[in-house]
Design a protein around this motif. Structure first.
Motif, PDB file in Angstrom:
ATOM      1  N   LEU A 187       0.818  -1.220   0.000  1.00 58.56           N
ATOM      2  CA  LEU A 187       0.000   0.000   0.000  1.00 58.56           C
ATOM      3  C   LEU A 187       0.851   1.268   0.000  1.00 58.56           C
ATOM      4  CD1 LEU A 187      -2.842  -0.938   2.521  1.00 58.56           C
ATOM      5  CD2 LEU A 187      -2.954  -0.907   0.023  1.00 58.56           C
ATOM      6  N   GLU A 188       2.146   1.124  -0.203  1.00 58.01           N
ATOM      7  CA  GLU A 188       3.038   2.283  -0.157  1.00 58.01           C
ATOM      8  C   GLU A 188       2.591   3.382  -1.119  1.00 58.01           C
ATOM      9  OE1 GLU A 188       7.674   3.523  -1.145  1.00 58.01           O
ATOM     10  OE2 GLU A 188       7.123   1.404  -1.004  1.00 58.01           O
ATOM     11  N   ALA A 189       2.206   3.025  -2.331  1.00 56.84           N
ATOM     12  CA  ALA A 189       1.793   4.046  -3.306  1.00 56.84           C
ATOM     13  C   ALA A 189       0.557   4.800  -2.827  1.00 56.84           C
ATOM     14  CB  ALA A 189       1.528   3.394  -4.658  1.00 56.84           C
ATOM     15  N   ALA A 190      -0.400   4.091  -2.246  1.00 57.45           N
ATOM     16  CA  ALA A 190      -1.617   4.740  -1.752  1.00 57.45           C
ATOM     17  C   ALA A 190      -1.318   5.639  -0.562  1.00 57.45           C
ATOM     18  CB  ALA A 190      -2.652   3.685  -1.373  1.00 57.45           C
ATOM     19  N   LEU A 191      -0.365   5.239   0.276  1.00 57.42           N
ATOM     20  CA  LEU A 191      -0.037   6.009   1.475  1.00 57.42           C
ATOM     21  C   LEU A 191       0.829   7.216   1.178  1.00 57.42           C
ATOM     22  CD1 LEU A 191       0.642   2.974   3.801  1.00 57.42           C
ATOM     23  CD2 LEU A 191      -1.083   4.738   4.242  1.00 57.42           C
ATOM     24  N   THR A 192       1.484   7.228   0.043  1.00 53.16           N
ATOM     25  CA  THR A 192       2.370   8.332  -0.300  1.00 53.16           C
ATOM     26  C   THR A 192       1.859   9.148  -1.474  1.00 53.16           C
ATOM     27  OG1 THR A 192       3.712   6.854  -1.696  1.00 53.16           O
ATOM     28  CG2 THR A 192       4.417   7.148   0.591  1.00 53.16           C
ATOM     29  N   SER A 193       0.644   8.841  -1.957  1.00 56.40           N
ATOM     30  CA  SER A 193       0.102   9.556  -3.114  1.00 56.40           C
ATOM     31  C   SER A 193      -0.251  10.995  -2.779  1.00 56.40           C
ATOM     32  CB  SER A 193      -1.135   8.826  -3.661  1.00 56.40           C
ATOM     33  OG  SER A 193      -2.144   8.749  -2.661  1.00 56.40           O
ATOM     34  N   ASP A 194      -0.613  11.245  -1.532  1.00 59.08           N
ATOM     35  CA  ASP A 194      -0.910  12.602  -1.060  1.00 59.08           C
ATOM     36  C   ASP A 194       0.001  12.914   0.122  1.00 59.08           C
ATOM     37  OD1 ASP A 194      -2.986  12.973  -2.901  1.00 59.08           O
ATOM     38  OD2 ASP A 194      -4.471  12.117  -1.540  1.00 59.08           O
ATOM     39  N   PRO A 195       0.334  14.194   0.332  1.00 53.67           N
ATOM     40  CA  PRO A 195       1.174  14.550   1.489  1.00 53.67           C
ATOM     41  C   PRO A 195       0.482  14.174   2.802  1.00 53.67           C
ATOM     42  CG  PRO A 195       1.027  16.373  -0.083  1.00 53.67           C
ATOM     43  CD  PRO A 195       0.010  15.359  -0.507  1.00 53.67           C
ATOM     44  N   GLY A 196       1.274  13.753   3.766  1.00 53.68           N
ATOM     45  CA  GLY A 196       0.730  13.510   5.097  1.00 53.68           C
ATOM     46  C   GLY A 196       0.298  12.096   5.383  1.00 53.68           C
ATOM     47  N   GLY A 197       0.356  11.188   4.403  1.00 51.32           N
ATOM     48  CA  GLY A 197      -0.031   9.809   4.655  1.00 51.32           C
ATOM     49  C   GLY A 197       0.853   9.196   5.736  1.00 51.32           C
ATOM     50  N   ARG A 198       0.248   8.384   6.594  1.00 51.34           N
ATOM     51  CA  ARG A 198       1.012   7.847   7.716  1.00 51.34           C
ATOM     52  C   ARG A 198       0.536   6.457   8.105  1.00 51.34           C
ATOM     53  NH1 ARG A 198      -0.344  12.137  12.372  1.00 51.34           N
ATOM     54  NH2 ARG A 198       0.449  13.514  10.735  1.00 51.34           N
ATOM     55  N   VAL A 199       1.390   5.749   8.814  1.00 50.98           N
ATOM     56  CA  VAL A 199       1.086   4.421   9.323  1.00 50.98           C
ATOM     57  C   VAL A 199       1.192   4.458  10.840  1.00 50.98           C
ATOM     58  CG1 VAL A 199       1.775   1.993   9.350  1.00 50.98           C
ATOM     59  CG2 VAL A 199       1.982   3.331   7.239  1.00 50.98           C
ATOM     60  N   VAL A 200       0.208   3.869  11.519  1.00 43.51           N
ATOM     61  CA  VAL A 200       0.228   3.775  12.975  1.00 43.51           C
ATOM     62  C   VAL A 200       0.239   2.293  13.346  1.00 43.51           C
ATOM     63  CG1 VAL A 200      -0.935   4.331  15.137  1.00 43.51           C
ATOM     64  CG2 VAL A 200      -1.031   5.947  13.208  1.00 43.51           C
ATOM     65  N   ASN A 201       1.358   1.834  13.888  1.00 46.62           N
ATOM     66  CA  ASN A 201       1.477   0.441  14.309  1.00 46.62           C
ATOM     67  C   ASN A 201       1.055   0.324  15.771  1.00 46.62           C
ATOM     68  OD1 ASN A 201       2.531  -0.292  11.814  1.00 46.62           O
ATOM     69  ND2 ASN A 201       4.653  -0.104  12.473  1.00 46.62           N
ATOM     70  N   VAL A 202       0.030  -0.460  16.035  1.00 47.45           N
ATOM     71  CA  VAL A 202      -0.407  -0.672  17.409  1.00 47.45           C
ATOM     72  C   VAL A 202       0.468  -1.766  18.004  1.00 47.45           C
ATOM     73  CG1 VAL A 202      -2.338  -1.217  18.945  1.00 47.45           C
ATOM     74  CG2 VAL A 202      -2.746   0.060  16.814  1.00 47.45           C
ATOM     75  N   SER A 203       1.423  -1.336  18.793  1.00 51.53           N
ATOM     76  CA  SER A 203       2.443  -2.223  19.334  1.00 51.53           C
ATOM     77  C   SER A 203       2.177  -2.478  20.810  1.00 51.53           C
ATOM     78  CB  SER A 203       3.826  -1.603  19.095  1.00 51.53           C
ATOM     79  OG  SER A 203       4.852  -2.429  19.581  1.00 51.53           O
ATOM     80  N   SER A 204       3.232  -2.763  21.543  1.00 51.38           N
ATOM     81  CA  SER A 204       3.088  -3.151  22.939  1.00 51.38           C
ATOM     82  C   SER A 204       4.341  -2.813  23.718  1.00 51.38           C
ATOM     83  CB  SER A 204       2.832  -4.654  23.035  1.00 51.38           C
ATOM     84  OG  SER A 204       3.026  -5.120  24.349  1.00 51.38           O
ATOM     85  N   SER A 205       4.157  -2.459  24.980  1.00 47.48           N
ATOM     86  CA  SER A 205       5.314  -2.229  25.846  1.00 47.48           C
ATOM     87  C   SER A 205       6.125  -3.506  26.027  1.00 47.48           C
ATOM     88  CB  SER A 205       4.850  -1.713  27.209  1.00 47.48           C
ATOM     89  OG  SER A 205       3.965  -2.635  27.823  1.00 47.48           O
ATOM     90  N   LEU A 206       5.523  -4.663  25.758  1.00 51.54           N
ATOM     91  CA  LEU A 206       6.249  -5.923  25.872  1.00 51.54           C
ATOM     92  C   LEU A 206       7.360  -6.051  24.837  1.00 51.54           C
ATOM     93  CD1 LEU A 206       3.421  -8.515  26.652  1.00 51.54           C
ATOM     94  CD2 LEU A 206       5.186  -7.654  28.202  1.00 51.54           C
ATOM     95  N   HIS A 207       7.394  -5.151  23.842  1.00 52.19           N
ATOM     96  CA  HIS A 207       8.490  -5.210  22.876  1.00 52.19           C
ATOM     97  C   HIS A 207       9.835  -5.012  23.578  1.00 52.19           C
ATOM     98  CE1 HIS A 207       8.850  -0.766  22.933  1.00 52.19           C
ATOM     99  NE2 HIS A 207      10.019  -0.956  22.349  1.00 52.19           N
ATOM    100  N   ARG A 208       9.815  -4.368  24.742  1.00 50.86           N
ATOM    101  CA  ARG A 208      11.057  -4.117  25.468  1.00 50.86           C
ATOM    102  C   ARG A 208      11.660  -5.400  26.042  1.00 50.86           C
ATOM    103  NH1 ARG A 208      11.499   1.273  25.962  1.00 50.86           N
ATOM    104  NH2 ARG A 208       9.595   2.538  25.969  1.00 50.86           N
ATOM    105  N   THR A 209      10.847  -6.420  26.197  1.00 52.31           N
ATOM    106  CA  THR A 209      11.330  -7.687  26.759  1.00 52.31           C
ATOM    107  C   THR A 209      11.845  -8.635  25.682  1.00 52.31           C
ATOM    108  OG1 THR A 209       9.226  -8.910  26.598  1.00 52.31           O
ATOM    109  CG2 THR A 209       9.521  -7.467  28.512  1.00 52.31           C
TER     110      THR A 209
END
Length: 272
Positions: A133-155
């Motif tokens: 989906l890179e082309a769709a996300l970069t076709s207009d200025p301001g496109g962004r991705v939000v990854n819903v992660s976890s504090s457990l990544h620190r472990t």
């Protein structure tokens, strides 16, 4: 920025994966209430349709703001088909919320694609979807991705020689590895992306964290805030709820980002 200060999202299209329950469902609801067109992803068409119907019936969301999509992230061919359909039907995406997730099962489980299931569902499928989906996300200025992660990544640590953890499997370690990978991926330079731990929420994943948590709606507010174009973001930033903090050191290393991309390309079949 307070909830009331968030800007209207009218005219913006946002894809939310795993939008049929929990944080994903509440994220979809809040985005639609702010005027966005929301692409609801679920594992099956029935799940997606049921979520859309519930948003209309119980939350009063305008049905015209919702579009439903289905793909089982345990099957990469379905992820590819999902990306193709969205690219055709919605060539301009304001945001992609990589939210779909699962707890690693008690017993080591491998998908038909040959990957440990939590690593594929929580990270590899989102990696592939974002790339496609890179082309769709970069076709207009301001496109962004939000990854819903976890504090457990620190472990976690990424087992480079055995990412599928065939030799030594622990469900908590497998889950944490998938969250670390998702957090590292936010620093990929191809699209503007951040990752966020929305807090310990009362969802299906709660047993991994604590005996009690806040509502999914409260967790979703932190995800929705990062979708707002009025909120400035820096590529690779990591948030715990609404506070930007440093992620695990590995998530700040360019070498790790490149190494993870190379591994992910191999595992999803995109390697040259």
């Amino acid at each position: 920025m307070s909830d009331s200060a968030l800007s209207s999202l009218s005219g913006r299209t946002v894809l939310v994966t795993g939008a049929t329950a929990g944080i994903g469902y509440e994220t979809a609801r809040q985005l639609a209430e702010r005027g966005a067109t929301v692409l609801l992803h679920g594992r099956t068409a029935e799940d997606s349709r049921a979520a859309a119907d519930a948003l209309v019936a119980t939350a009063g969301v305008d049905a015209n703001r919702l579009c439903t999509y289905a793909a089982d992230f345990a099957r990469l061919e379905e992820v590819e088909a999902l990306a193709h359909r969205i690219t055709v039907e919605h060539p301009h995406l304001a945001a992609l919320v990589n939210n779909a997730g699962m707890a690693a099962p008690e017993r080591h489980t491998v998908t038909a694609d040959g990957n440990e299931i939590a690593f594929q569902v929580n990270f590899l499928a989102h990696y592939l979807l974002t790339c496609l989906l890179e082309a769709a996300l970069t076709s207009d200025p301001g496109g962004r991705v939000v990854n819903v992660s976890s504090s457990l990544h620190r472990t976690a640590s990424i087992q480079w020689a055995d990412p599928n953890r065939a030799r030594r499997y622990s469900r908590l370690a497998a889950y944490a590895q998938s969250q670390l990978a998702l957090t590292v991926f936010a620093a990929d330079p191809r699209v503007t992306a951040v990752s966020v731990h929305p807090g310990v929420c009362d969802t299906a994943l709660l047993p991994l964290y604590a005996p009690a948590g806040v509502s999914p709606a409260e967790g979703a507010t932190h995800v929705v805030r990062l979708c707002d174009p009025a909120v400035e973001i820096v590529n690779g930033a990591y948030y715990e709820r609404d506070e930007r903090v440093d992620p695990a050191p590995a998530a700040r290393e360019d070498r790790t980002v490149r190494r993870l991309n190379k591994l992910a390309d191999l595992l999803v079949g995109r390697a040259d």
